[in-house]
Motif scaffolding. Structure first.
Motif, PDB file in Angstrom:
ATOM      1  N   TYR A  73      11.593 -11.742  31.745  1.00 24.57           N
ATOM      2  CA  TYR A  73      11.127 -12.933  31.024  1.00 24.57           C
ATOM      3  C   TYR A  73       9.848 -13.546  31.609  1.00 24.57           C
ATOM      4  CZ  TYR A  73      15.200 -13.265  27.976  1.00 24.57           C
ATOM      5  OH  TYR A  73      16.145 -13.019  27.002  1.00 24.57           O
ATOM      6  N   HIS A  74       9.509 -13.210  32.862  1.00 26.12           N
ATOM      7  CA  HIS A  74       8.413 -13.941  33.521  1.00 26.12           C
ATOM      8  C   HIS A  74       7.076 -13.760  32.809  1.00 26.12           C
ATOM      9  CE1 HIS A  74       6.681 -10.279  35.314  1.00 26.12           C
ATOM     10  NE2 HIS A  74       5.657 -11.042  35.687  1.00 26.12           N
ATOM     11  N   ASP A  78       5.720  -9.182  41.744  1.00 28.33           N
ATOM     12  CA  ASP A  78       4.675  -9.434  40.756  1.00 28.33           C
ATOM     13  C   ASP A  78       3.288  -9.179  41.342  1.00 28.33           C
ATOM     14  OD1 ASP A  78       3.781 -10.317  38.167  1.00 28.33           O
ATOM     15  OD2 ASP A  78       3.167 -12.206  39.107  1.00 28.33           O
ATOM     16  N   GLY A 118       8.261 -18.539  29.532  1.00 28.85           N
ATOM     17  CA  GLY A 118       9.273 -17.493  29.666  1.00 28.85           C
ATOM     18  C   GLY A 118      10.628 -18.077  30.028  1.00 28.85           C
ATOM     19  N   ALA A 119      10.611 -19.117  30.862  1.00 25.22           N
ATOM     20  CA  ALA A 119      11.869 -19.778  31.239  1.00 25.22           C
ATOM     21  C   ALA A 119      12.514 -20.441  30.028  1.00 25.22           C
ATOM     22  CB  ALA A 119      11.597 -20.814  32.330  1.00 25.22           C
ATOM     23  N   PRO A 122       5.118 -18.028  32.961  1.00 22.40           N
ATOM     24  CA  PRO A 122       6.539 -18.068  33.354  1.00 22.40           C
ATOM     25  C   PRO A 122       7.272 -19.309  32.854  1.00 22.40           C
ATOM     26  CG  PRO A 122       5.151 -17.463  35.216  1.00 22.40           C
ATOM     27  CD  PRO A 122       4.237 -17.928  34.135  1.00 22.40           C
ATOM     28  N   GLU A 155       0.079 -14.492  32.039  1.00 20.68           N
ATOM     29  CA  GLU A 155       1.531 -14.685  31.958  1.00 20.68           C
ATOM     30  C   GLU A 155       1.881 -16.170  32.066  1.00 20.68           C
ATOM     31  OE1 GLU A 155       2.959 -10.518  34.071  1.00 20.68           O
ATOM     32  OE2 GLU A 155       2.725 -12.326  35.270  1.00 20.68           O
ATOM     33  N   GLN A 180      11.698 -18.236  37.573  1.00 25.38           N
ATOM     34  CA  GLN A 180      10.427 -18.133  36.845  1.00 25.38           C
ATOM     35  C   GLN A 180       9.525 -19.333  37.129  1.00 25.38           C
ATOM     36  OE1 GLN A 180      10.790 -16.366  32.709  1.00 25.38           O
ATOM     37  NE2 GLN A 180      12.897 -16.996  33.135  1.00 25.38           N
ATOM     38  N   GLU A 181      10.132 -20.495  37.218  1.00 28.82           N
ATOM     39  CA  GLU A 181       9.348 -21.688  37.506  1.00 28.82           C
ATOM     40  C   GLU A 181       8.717 -21.612  38.894  1.00 28.82           C
ATOM     41  OE1 GLU A 181      12.245 -24.687  36.763  1.00 28.82           O
ATOM     42  OE2 GLU A 181      12.112 -24.469  34.579  1.00 28.82           O
ATOM     43  N   MET A 204       7.669 -18.893  40.142  1.00 29.44           N
ATOM     44  CA  MET A 204       6.583 -17.916  39.997  1.00 29.44           C
ATOM     45  C   MET A 204       5.328 -18.546  39.424  1.00 29.44           C
ATOM     46  SD  MET A 204       8.081 -14.352  38.573  1.00 29.44           S
ATOM     47  CE  MET A 204       6.441 -13.662  38.700  1.00 29.44           C
ATOM     48  N   HIS A 205       5.457 -19.745  38.866  1.00 25.32           N
ATOM     49  CA  HIS A 205       4.339 -20.358  38.152  1.00 25.32           C
ATOM     50  C   HIS A 205       3.076 -20.390  39.011  1.00 25.32           C
ATOM     51  CE1 HIS A 205       2.198 -22.721  35.284  1.00 25.32           C
ATOM     52  NE2 HIS A 205       2.169 -23.813  36.026  1.00 25.32           N
ATOM     53  N   ALA A 264      14.983 -12.064  35.411  1.00 24.71           N
ATOM     54  CA  ALA A 264      13.886 -13.029  35.542  1.00 24.71           C
ATOM     55  C   ALA A 264      12.535 -12.323  35.385  1.00 24.71           C
ATOM     56  CB  ALA A 264      13.977 -13.733  36.891  1.00 24.71           C
TER      57      ALA A 264
END
Length: 334
Positions: free
Chosen positions: A80-81, A151, A104-105, A101, A99, A129-130, A132-133, A77
């Motif tokens: 891709y994030h 992060d 990225g997802a 995310p 970035e 990743q979602e 992390m948004h 993850a």
């Protein structure tokens, strides 16, 4: 700007993690996907969110791995994030800079199934990743908390490293006006500092105090810079207003001078016209007087000589007798 060379261990580490989460593809195929991700992280518009940031996030995940349910899922993850990135003006003003995310997802959902990663694992990676948004991991999701904390771990760096981080973030948005960048950056830092806890995972709590110290120091610095910039803009605005007022005053003075000159010329013209009128009237009166005298003489001639005229005629006859004239009527010289 980040690393210029890819560490030799990086892509093999990606291959190991992808295989650990169930990939069935061959090593070369997985390596190709990993190499493409590295190239994305190395794009020339990145300064902070570059390959070095990915390596730092992976290192932080290693520190928090003991409290995660599946550290390799968290590692993939992380790959891709930030693989998708944008700092252009239009994206930044839509509050989607840096970035991404969410994109990225989408990329993970496209690439990982081709490597044979199970569908539910791909869905889990996309879900992390979602979360992390907005760096808002669910309270009971330890994997999401570890990913978000990893992060943000750079916020707790030592002062010199943090200063480098600050410069790199600013470089990514060098095309944004200074005041606009400062206002946006200050808003982000205030939001982070207002949290009751910056880091959520238990093992990241040691990062809390140094991170807050760095945030407060940067906020003080940026707020001072913004105040100085606003003062400079205000002073420049006042100078421009004063210059405009002076220019307007000069134009008004010139226009007033032209008006006064026109009025003076008009008065002089009126005086000249009056003088010409007086002269014309005087000349006309003179002509009338001369004409009157002429008519008087004509009437006297018509009536014949009066007493004075007869005396003059007698005197003329005596003078003619005493001074005879030549045939042309000129007097003789004595």
């Amino acid at each position: 700007m980040g690393l210029t060379e890819t560490p030799q261990w990086l892509i093999p580490a990606f291959v190991r993690s992808v295989k650990a989460i169930g990939a069935t593809a061959g090593t070369e195929e997985i390596q190709a996907v990993g190499a493409a991700l590295v190239e994305s992280w190395r794009s020339p518009d990145r300064y902070h969110h570059a390959l070095r940031h990915l390596i730092d996030v992976l290192a932080s995940i290693d520190q928090l791995a003991e409290e995660t349910h599946d550290p390799d899922v968290v590692r993939i993850a992380a790959w891709y994030h930030g693989a998708e990135f944008a700092a252009d003006r239009r994206t930044a003003f839509a509050h989607k800079g840096g970035e991404d995310p969410m994109r990225g997802a989408v990329r993970a959902r496209e690439e990982l199934p081709r490597l044979g990663v199970p569908e539910e694992t791909v869905a889990r990676i996309a879900d992390l990743q979602e979360q992390m948004h907005r760096h808002s991991a669910a309270a009971k999701d330890l994997d999401a908390q570890a990913l978000c904390d990893a992060d943000l771990a750079g916020l707790a760096a030592d002062p010199q490293r943090y200063a480098e981080y600050r410069r790199n973030v600013r470089a990514e948005y060098a095309h944004i006006e200074p005041a606009t960048y400062l206002e946006a950056r200050i808003a982000i830092l205030r939001k982070l500092a207002s949290r009751s806890r910056i880091f959520c995972s238990p093992m990241a709590q040691d990062w809390e105090e140094p991170a807050r110290q760095n945030l407060i120091a940067e906020l003080d610095l940026l707020e001072s810079e913004l105040a100085e910039l606003e003062e400079a803009e205000h002073a420049e605005s006042e100078r421009a207003a004063a210059a405009h007022a002076a220019e307007s005053g000069t134009r008004s003075g010139a226009e007033a001078g032209e008006t006064e000159s026109d009025e003076t010329a008009g008065e002089e013209s009126d005086d000249a016209e009056s003088t010409r009128g007086d002269g014309a009237r005087g000349e006309e009166a003179g002509r009338g007087e001369r004409a009157g005298r002429g008519r008087g003489r004509a009437r006297r001639r018509a009536r014949g000589p009066g007493r004075a005229g007869r005396r003059d005629s007698g005197t003329a006859r005596r003078r003619a007798a005493e001074h005879p004239r030549d045939p042309q009527g000129q007097p003789w010289l004595r």
